[in-house]
Scaffold this motif. Sequence first.
Motif, PDB file in Angstrom:
ATOM      1  N   TRP A 180       0.409  -0.935   0.091  1.00 27.09           N
ATOM      2  CA  TRP A 180      -0.006  -0.087   0.230  1.00 27.09           C
ATOM      3  C   TRP A 180       0.678   1.184   0.411  1.00 27.09           C
ATOM      4  CZ3 TRP A 180      -3.422  -2.031  -2.028  1.00 27.09           C
ATOM      5  CH2 TRP A 180      -4.206  -3.462  -1.184  1.00 27.09           C
ATOM      6  N   HIS A 181       2.241   1.129   0.799  1.00 27.84           N
ATOM      7  CA  HIS A 181       2.811   2.353   0.734  1.00 27.84           C
ATOM      8  C   HIS A 181       3.516   2.738  -0.852  1.00 27.84           C
ATOM      9  CE1 HIS A 181       5.680   4.995   3.146  1.00 27.84           C
ATOM     10  NE2 HIS A 181       6.669   4.205   2.283  1.00 27.84           N
ATOM     11  N   ARG A 182       3.422   1.906  -1.172  1.00 27.00           N
ATOM     12  CA  ARG A 182       4.084   2.076  -2.389  1.00 27.00           C
ATOM     13  C   ARG A 182       3.049   2.657  -3.614  1.00 27.00           C
ATOM     14  NH1 ARG A 182       9.262  -0.034  -4.613  1.00 27.00           N
ATOM     15  NH2 ARG A 182       8.952   1.442  -6.300  1.00 27.00           N
ATOM     16  N   ARG A 352       3.006   3.925   5.449  1.00 27.04           N
ATOM     17  CA  ARG A 352       3.303   2.931   6.269  1.00 27.04           C
ATOM     18  C   ARG A 352       3.316   3.900   7.695  1.00 27.04           C
ATOM     19  NH1 ARG A 352       8.450  -0.759   5.154  1.00 27.04           N
ATOM     20  NH2 ARG A 352       7.929  -1.611   7.200  1.00 27.04           N
ATOM     21  N   ASP A 353       3.365   3.118   8.662  1.00 30.37           N
ATOM     22  CA  ASP A 353       3.676   3.524   9.762  1.00 30.37           C
ATOM     23  C   ASP A 353       5.322   4.148  10.497  1.00 30.37           C
ATOM     24  OD1 ASP A 353       0.997   3.182  10.926  1.00 30.37           O
ATOM     25  OD2 ASP A 353       0.648   1.720  12.075  1.00 30.37           O
ATOM     26  N   ALA A 354       5.774   3.518   9.889  1.00 35.53           N
ATOM     27  CA  ALA A 354       7.429   3.225  10.247  1.00 35.53           C
ATOM     28  C   ALA A 354       7.475   4.824   9.555  1.00 35.53           C
ATOM     29  CB  ALA A 354       8.210   2.597   9.934  1.00 35.53           C
ATOM     30  N   TRP A 355       7.155   5.182   7.905  1.00 33.88           N
ATOM     31  CA  TRP A 355       8.002   6.073   7.768  1.00 33.88           C
ATOM     32  C   TRP A 355       7.340   7.596   8.131  1.00 33.88           C
ATOM     33  CZ3 TRP A 355      11.507   6.065   4.450  1.00 33.88           C
ATOM     34  CH2 TRP A 355      11.711   7.265   3.142  1.00 33.88           C
ATOM     35  N   THR A 356       5.281   7.289   8.293  1.00 33.46           N
ATOM     36  CA  THR A 356       5.606   8.849   9.657  1.00 33.46           C
ATOM     37  C   THR A 356       5.666   8.887  10.973  1.00 33.46           C
ATOM     38  OG1 THR A 356       2.807   7.598   8.422  1.00 33.46           O
ATOM     39  CG2 THR A 356       2.542  10.125  10.354  1.00 33.46           C
ATOM     40  N   SER A 357       6.063   8.041  11.418  1.00 37.94           N
ATOM     41  CA  SER A 357       7.423   8.293  12.459  1.00 37.94           C
ATOM     42  C   SER A 357       8.227   8.984  11.957  1.00 37.94           C
ATOM     43  CB  SER A 357       7.511   7.008  13.185  1.00 37.94           C
ATOM     44  OG  SER A 357       8.334   7.501  14.506  1.00 37.94           O
TER      45      SER A 357
END
Length: 386
Positions: A180-182, A352-357
Motif C-alpha cells: 500500500w505504501h508503494r 506506512r506507520d514507520a514512515w509517518t514516524s
Amino acid sequence: MSLYELAILGSPTASDRHRLSATIEGMIGDFGMTLGADVVIHDGASIPTRDVRAAFAAAYFGGAPLGDVERAREIVAASAPVIPTVSPGQPFGAVIPDFLQSANGLTRRDDDAEMTALASALLECVGLLRRQRRVFVSYRRTESRAAALQLHDLLSSRGFDVFLDTHDIRPGDPFQDVLWHRLVDSDVMVMLDTPEYFDSRWTRQEIGRARAKEIQVLRVIWPEHVPTKLTDLSETVYLDVGDLEGADGPIAHATADSIVLRIERLRSRSIASRYMSITGKLRADVEKIGGSIEAIGAHRAIALRLLDDRKIWAYPIVGIPTAETLHDVADKAQRAAQREAPVLVYDHIGIRDAWTSHLRWLDEHIRAVRAIKVSEAGWTLAAWGD
C-alpha cells in the motif's frame, strides 16, 4: 505574469516545434493551465525577454548547423536546466554543442511522434511534474506473470521506478503495508485485466484503493476477455490474440512500447488530479478557520492568508514526502524570498506507520520547512505559531 517558462532552442523543424508545443499544451491543460498565460514557450529570439523569476527549462534540438549556441550558453551560465535532445541515429557529439554534452541527453523515439517523453522531462525540470516516475503493476500471477515481468523491465529501462510485488518487497518486510505504501506513491497503475483478475481480494483492493487515491489506471485487457464495467472509466488498451506470445505474455514489442507511451501521457493527468484533490481539501480547511487562498505561485506553491493576517506559503505534494522533498521545498521558498517557513502539505493515507514516524521526526528537527497532513490542515493552521 507566467508561472512557468520553457524554451525550444537549437535546430528544431517547424513540425518539431509545433508537436512539442501541442503536447506541452495538453499536459498543462491537465492542471487547468493555458499556454501563453500560465506557461510561455520561447524560441531563440524571445529568450532574452524571459522572466527570470519564473521556473524555467529549455530543450536543445541537435542539428547541423548548430543553432542558438550563444542563447544556450547564457542559459547554462545562469544555472538553468537545458535538455539536449537528438533524433534516432543522430551522433550526439556532432550535433550538440560541447558545453551541453555533459548533460544527459534524450534520444527521441520513432514511436513517440508527439514527443511525450521530452515534454514530460521539461515539465519535471520546472517542477510541474515530480521527478519521481513511479508505476504500480497490478496483476494475477497465475494469468499474466510474463507480461508483468516484461513491463517491469521495459518501464525500468525508460526511467520509471516500477513496483512489482515479486521484485520490490524485501524478505521480512510486512507485505501488505509495503504494497500500500508503494501504491500511494505511484503516478499510474497498470492493471493487467485477465479473466480471473477480480477473483482475488488483493487485486480487488489494489484497484479500489488506486481509485480512492485518484491514481489513474491504464487497463490492459486480455484477448477475448469481457471486462467488468467497474473499471470502464479507466484508460484502456485492448490486446488482440496476436499481441500475446503466450497465455500469460509477454506482449508483442510494438504493443508494449505503445503501452509505455500511454503511461507517460497518463502520468501528468494523474499527478494533476491528485494535486487538485489535495489543494481542494486544503482550501476547504483554510476557509473553515476563517483564512483564505490568496495566490498561486511557481512550483505549485499556494499563498494562504490566516486569520491573524499572516501569509504563509504551502506546497501541496503528491505521493510520499522524503527528506529530499523537504529540502526541495525549503530551497524553493528561499529562492522566492518567502519570509515564513514554508508548509509541505501531503495526504498521509496509505503511508506506512514507520514512515509517518520518520516524517514526524523530520518535522520536529528541521525547522526550515514544516509538514502537515491535509486531513489536519485546518486544525494545525488554526494554532499556527502558538
